[in-house]
Design a protein around this motif. Structure first.
Motif, PDB file in Angstrom:
ATOM      1  N   ALA A 207      -2.663-108.106  27.212  1.00  0.00           N
ATOM      2  CA  ALA A 207      -1.516-107.003  26.553  1.00  0.00           C
ATOM      3  C   ALA A 207       0.472-107.553  27.244  1.00  0.00           C
ATOM      4  O   ALA A 207       1.041-107.956  27.612  1.00  0.00           O
ATOM      5  N   PRO A 208       1.036-107.281  25.826  1.00  0.00           N
ATOM      6  CA  PRO A 208       2.351-107.721  26.072  1.00  0.00           C
ATOM      7  C   PRO A 208       3.179-106.844  27.099  1.00  0.00           C
ATOM      8  O   PRO A 208       2.934-105.917  27.723  1.00  0.00           O
ATOM      9  N   ALA A 209       4.371-107.865  27.905  1.00  0.00           N
ATOM     10  CA  ALA A 209       4.949-106.869  28.814  1.00  0.00           C
ATOM     11  C   ALA A 209       5.458-106.006  28.294  1.00  0.00           C
ATOM     12  O   ALA A 209       6.282-106.273  27.991  1.00  0.00           O
ATOM     13  N   PRO A 210       6.009-104.860  29.699  1.00  0.00           N
ATOM     14  CA  PRO A 210       6.333-103.485  28.731  1.00  0.00           C
ATOM     15  C   PRO A 210       7.807-104.066  28.845  1.00  0.00           C
ATOM     16  O   PRO A 210       8.502-104.981  30.055  1.00  0.00           O
ATOM     17  N   GLU A 211       8.376-103.738  28.242  1.00  0.00           N
ATOM     18  CA  GLU A 211      10.129-103.940  27.879  1.00  0.00           C
ATOM     19  C   GLU A 211      10.835-103.215  29.405  1.00  0.00           C
ATOM     20  O   GLU A 211      10.952-101.935  29.496  1.00  0.00           O
ATOM     21  N   PRO A 212      11.899-103.897  29.793  1.00  0.00           N
ATOM     22  CA  PRO A 212      12.357-102.953  30.521  1.00  0.00           C
ATOM     23  C   PRO A 212      13.410-101.521  29.948  1.00  0.00           C
ATOM     24  O   PRO A 212      13.650-102.263  29.243  1.00  0.00           O
ATOM     25  N   VAL A 213      12.846-100.756  30.125  1.00  0.00           N
ATOM     26  CA  VAL A 213      14.328 -99.473  30.109  1.00  0.00           C
ATOM     27  C   VAL A 213      15.006 -99.684  30.728  1.00  0.00           C
ATOM     28  O   VAL A 213      15.045 -99.377  31.954  1.00  0.00           O
ATOM     29  N   ALA A 214      16.417 -99.508  30.638  1.00  0.00           N
ATOM     30  CA  ALA A 214      17.871 -99.694  30.884  1.00  0.00           C
ATOM     31  C   ALA A 214      17.840 -98.062  31.723  1.00  0.00           C
ATOM     32  O   ALA A 214      17.401 -97.258  31.043  1.00  0.00           O
ATOM     33  N   PRO A 215      18.622 -98.389  32.539  1.00  0.00           N
ATOM     34  CA  PRO A 215      18.791 -96.910  33.353  1.00  0.00           C
ATOM     35  C   PRO A 215      19.705 -96.138  32.297  1.00  0.00           C
ATOM     36  O   PRO A 215      20.177 -96.247  31.893  1.00  0.00           O
ATOM     37  N   SER A 216      18.948 -94.918  32.360  1.00  0.00           N
ATOM     38  CA  SER A 216      19.453 -94.061  31.590  1.00  0.00           C
ATOM     39  C   SER A 216      20.764 -93.653  32.412  1.00  0.00           C
ATOM     40  O   SER A 216      21.437 -93.016  33.345  1.00  0.00           O
ATOM     41  N   ALA A 217      22.263 -93.091  31.628  1.00  0.00           N
ATOM     42  CA  ALA A 217      23.595 -92.481  31.743  1.00  0.00           C
ATOM     43  C   ALA A 217      23.558 -91.887  32.695  1.00  0.00           C
ATOM     44  O   ALA A 217      22.875 -90.477  32.414  1.00  0.00           O
ATOM     45  N   ALA A 218      24.523 -90.853  33.480  1.00  0.00           N
ATOM     46  CA  ALA A 218      24.137 -90.473  33.307  1.00  0.00           C
ATOM     47  C   ALA A 218      24.436 -88.826  33.268  1.00  0.00           C
ATOM     48  O   ALA A 218      25.367 -88.722  31.935  1.00  0.00           O
ATOM     49  N   PRO A 219      23.929 -87.517  33.817  1.00  0.00           N
ATOM     50  CA  PRO A 219      24.354 -86.855  32.458  1.00  0.00           C
ATOM     51  C   PRO A 219      25.892 -85.944  32.414  1.00  0.00           C
ATOM     52  O   PRO A 219      26.174 -85.490  33.771  1.00  0.00           O
ATOM     53  N   VAL A 220      26.026 -85.627  31.482  1.00  0.00           N
ATOM     54  CA  VAL A 220      27.364 -84.511  31.903  1.00  0.00           C
ATOM     55  C   VAL A 220      27.399 -83.455  31.303  1.00  0.00           C
ATOM     56  O   VAL A 220      26.850 -82.864  30.786  1.00  0.00           O
ATOM     57  N   ALA A 221      27.989 -83.164  32.361  1.00  0.00           N
ATOM     58  CA  ALA A 221      27.996 -82.149  32.627  1.00  0.00           C
ATOM     59  C   ALA A 221      29.243 -81.007  31.984  1.00  0.00           C
ATOM     60  O   ALA A 221      30.148 -81.607  31.039  1.00  0.00           O
ATOM     61  N   PRO A 222      28.165 -79.910  31.454  1.00  0.00           N
ATOM     62  CA  PRO A 222      28.056 -79.382  30.506  1.00  0.00           C
ATOM     63  C   PRO A 222      29.655 -78.443  30.677  1.00  0.00           C
ATOM     64  O   PRO A 222      30.370 -78.283  32.049  1.00  0.00           O
ATOM     65  N   ALA A 223      31.205 -78.718  29.136  1.00  0.00           N
ATOM     66  CA  ALA A 223      32.599 -78.042  29.691  1.00  0.00           C
ATOM     67  C   ALA A 223      32.141 -76.596  30.658  1.00  0.00           C
ATOM     68  O   ALA A 223      31.227 -75.661  29.976  1.00  0.00           O
ATOM     69  N   ALA A 224      32.833 -76.303  31.598  1.00  0.00           N
ATOM     70  CA  ALA A 224      33.320 -74.739  32.114  1.00  0.00           C
ATOM     71  C   ALA A 224      33.537 -73.796  30.647  1.00  0.00           C
ATOM     72  O   ALA A 224      34.486 -74.146  30.373  1.00  0.00           O
ATOM     73  N   PRO A 225      32.810 -72.583  30.746  1.00  0.00           N
ATOM     74  CA  PRO A 225      33.226 -71.760  29.881  1.00  0.00           C
ATOM     75  C   PRO A 225      34.873 -71.225  29.805  1.00  0.00           C
ATOM     76  O   PRO A 225      35.538 -71.014  31.237  1.00  0.00           O
ATOM     77  N   VAL A 226      35.013 -70.942  29.570  1.00  0.00           N
ATOM     78  CA  VAL A 226      37.031 -70.194  29.182  1.00  0.00           C
ATOM     79  C   VAL A 226      37.117 -69.028  29.291  1.00  0.00           C
ATOM     80  O   VAL A 226      36.281 -68.773  27.619  1.00  0.00           O
ATOM     81  N   THR A 227      37.298 -68.226  30.330  1.00  0.00           N
ATOM     82  CA  THR A 227      37.247 -66.570  29.999  1.00  0.00           C
ATOM     83  C   THR A 227      38.736 -66.235  30.231  1.00  0.00           C
ATOM     84  O   THR A 227      40.109 -66.608  30.980  1.00  0.00           O
ATOM     85  N   TRP A 228      39.546 -65.320  29.360  1.00  0.00           N
ATOM     86  CA  TRP A 228      41.424 -64.639  29.209  1.00  0.00           C
ATOM     87  C   TRP A 228      41.512 -63.731  28.159  1.00  0.00           C
ATOM     88  O   TRP A 228      40.814 -63.712  28.218  1.00  0.00           O
ATOM     89  N   THR A 229      42.461 -63.240  28.943  1.00  0.00           N
ATOM     90  CA  THR A 229      43.043 -61.789  28.274  1.00  0.00           C
ATOM     91  C   THR A 229      44.583 -62.144  28.079  1.00  0.00           C
ATOM     92  O   THR A 229      44.904 -63.307  28.834  1.00  0.00           O
ATOM     93  N   MET A 230      44.714 -61.206  27.422  1.00  0.00           N
ATOM     94  CA  MET A 230      46.413 -60.975  27.021  1.00  0.00           C
ATOM     95  C   MET A 230      46.805 -59.205  27.210  1.00  0.00           C
ATOM     96  O   MET A 230      45.698 -59.101  26.743  1.00  0.00           O
ATOM     97  N   GLN A 231      47.566 -58.742  28.212  1.00  0.00           N
ATOM     98  CA  GLN A 231      47.993 -57.483  28.291  1.00  0.00           C
ATOM     99  C   GLN A 231      49.396 -57.342  28.015  1.00  0.00           C
ATOM    100  O   GLN A 231      50.139 -58.355  28.382  1.00  0.00           O
ATOM    101  N   PRO A 232      49.791 -56.069  27.456  1.00  0.00           N
ATOM    102  CA  PRO A 232      50.858 -56.032  27.714  1.00  0.00           C
ATOM    103  C   PRO A 232      51.864 -56.028  28.808  1.00  0.00           C
ATOM    104  O   PRO A 232      50.791 -55.435  30.160  1.00  0.00           O
ATOM    105  N   SER A 233      52.964 -56.588  29.429  1.00  0.00           N
ATOM    106  CA  SER A 233      53.451 -56.331  30.978  1.00  0.00           C
ATOM    107  C   SER A 233      55.569 -56.469  30.428  1.00  0.00           C
ATOM    108  O   SER A 233      55.879 -56.453  29.701  1.00  0.00           O
TER     109      SER A 233
END
Length: 393
Positions: free
Chosen positions: A28-54
């Motif tokens: 049986a052929p030797a298994p190919e080496p698996v490259a280490p996976s990249a670090a997971p990308v953190a999802p962008a933080a949600p943006v919450t905003w308001t507009m008010q008279p002032s």
């Protein structure tokens, strides 16, 4: 047949031959080496905003910017954009003309559609670090958990028409990602701008149409669909308290529905569709009654007059006529079958009566056969010994 000893020797030799023929299994052929996976990308933080008279110091508790100005006058005001998220965000702050959606919600036209009315009278002031894109458009970067106050000026032209000129200020999140699809996520503040002067208030129902939608169930009513446009031909925004009613001849089968509308802007219109249950009484009268109302905290110094429009809808009883035709056809068929059966029964009765009242016929005597013809005798042959006499004169 082979002797027993020979058969036994061949039986012992077969496994050895099989082992010699079968090739060795490939490794049986030797298994190919698996490259280490990249670090997971953190999802962008949600943006919450308001507009008010002032004010210049910050939000002042108002829900909208409300101003009544004379032609040629101006006023300064402010709005505050607050970033409530955990990351900095960039917003496109722009001014636009106000509009009302088909559902009755106030909205501001997109930045691609430049303002032509009240929105064109609003100019955004300078903000530190902001990029100016036009008189009524800025690109503003707001740090996380921070707020930026944007000054603005409303300048009414000297020849402006008295009445309402709705507008709005919007803060739209700018998406800096590589996606080609643009999602317009935005919040805004409404600008109630009225130019002082003599105004008219008129809201009417126009292009009223009634269409009959019969029910194929003859025991249920059909539907009269009434469509019309609420047209505001006055100078101020108005609401509508509407009633759509329908009735047959002499008021038979009267029904009605309320059709209220919160707001119709001056020069605008709103489409209304009202379905009324109605029985097919051949002719149905439809009446649309509209009473204008004042919206919110507005003050209208003009007379509000209610109007009504009447139209007629033809409501033929197709399903009921089809049912009557079917019943009539069944009655005719039943009657024809009964008549046919009665004729058959009567024919049998008449035949039985005739058979009972007619005496049995006597048998006729047998017919006599004609006498057989007698055979005719052949003529007698002349005798040879008779000689005819010839008498001489």
């Amino acid at each position: 047949m082979l002797p027993g000893t020979l058969r036994a020797a061949l039986a012992a030799l077969v496994p050895l031959v099989a082992l010699a023929v079968v090739p060795p299994a490939a490794a049986a052929p030797a298994p190919e080496p698996v490259a280490p996976s990249a670090a997971p990308v953190a999802p962008a933080a949600p943006v919450t905003w308001t507009m008010q008279p002032s004010s210049a110091e910050g939000p002042d508790g108002r829900v909208s910017l409300r101003h009544v100005l004379d032609p040629g006058a101006s006023v300064a005001d402010h709005v505050t954009v607050a970033n409530l998220g955990e990351a900095p965000a960039t917003f496109l702050v722009h001014v636009g003309d106000g509009t009302v959606s088909p559902a009755g919600d106030f909205d501001v036209l997109p930045v691609d559609e430049g303002p032509r009315d009240g929105g064109a009278w609003v100019t955004l002031g300078d903000v530190e670090g902001a990029e100016r894109l036009g008189p009524g458009s800025l690109r503003v970067s707001v740090p996380a958990a921070s707020a930026v106050t944007v000054p603005l000026t409303i300048a009414v032209p000297a020849d402006a028409r008295p009445g309402d000129h709705p507008a709005g200020v919007v803060a739209e999140l700018v998406d800096a990602g590589p996606s080609r699809v643009r999602f317009a996520a935005r919040v805004g503040v409404r600008v109630h701008l009225r130019v002082a002067g003599e105004v008219t208030a008129r809201l009417v129902a126009d292009d009223v149409r009634a269409r009959w939608q019969p029910s194929w169930n003859p025991f249920s009513p059909g539907t009269v669909r009434v469509t019309y446009a609420l047209v505001n031909s006055g100078d101020v925004r108005l609401g509508a308290r509407g009633t759509v009613s329908a009735s047959g001849p002499f008021g038979a089968g009267a029904t009605h529905r309320d059709a209220d509308r919160r707001e119709v802007l001056p020069g605008g219109s709103a489409q209304e569709v009202v379905d009324l249950p109605a029985w097919p009484l051949l002719r149905t009268g439809v009446r649309v009654h509209v009473a204008p109302t004042v919206v919110g905290e507005d003050a209208v110094d003009a007379r509000l007059e209610a109007t009504a429009v009447e139209v007629t809808a033809w409501t033929p009883p197709w399903s009921q006529l089809a049912l009557l035709a079917l019943v009539a056809a069944l009655l005719v068929a039943v009657r024809a079958l009964r008549r046919r059966a009665a004729r058959r029964v009567q024919a049998r009765i008449d035949a039985a009566v005739v058979a009972a009242t007619t005496p049995p016929a006597r048998p006729a005597p047998p017919a006599s056969s004609p006498p057989a013809p007698r055979p005719s005798s052949p003529p007698a042959a002349p005798r040879p010994d008779v000689v005819p006499r010839v008498t001489e004169p």
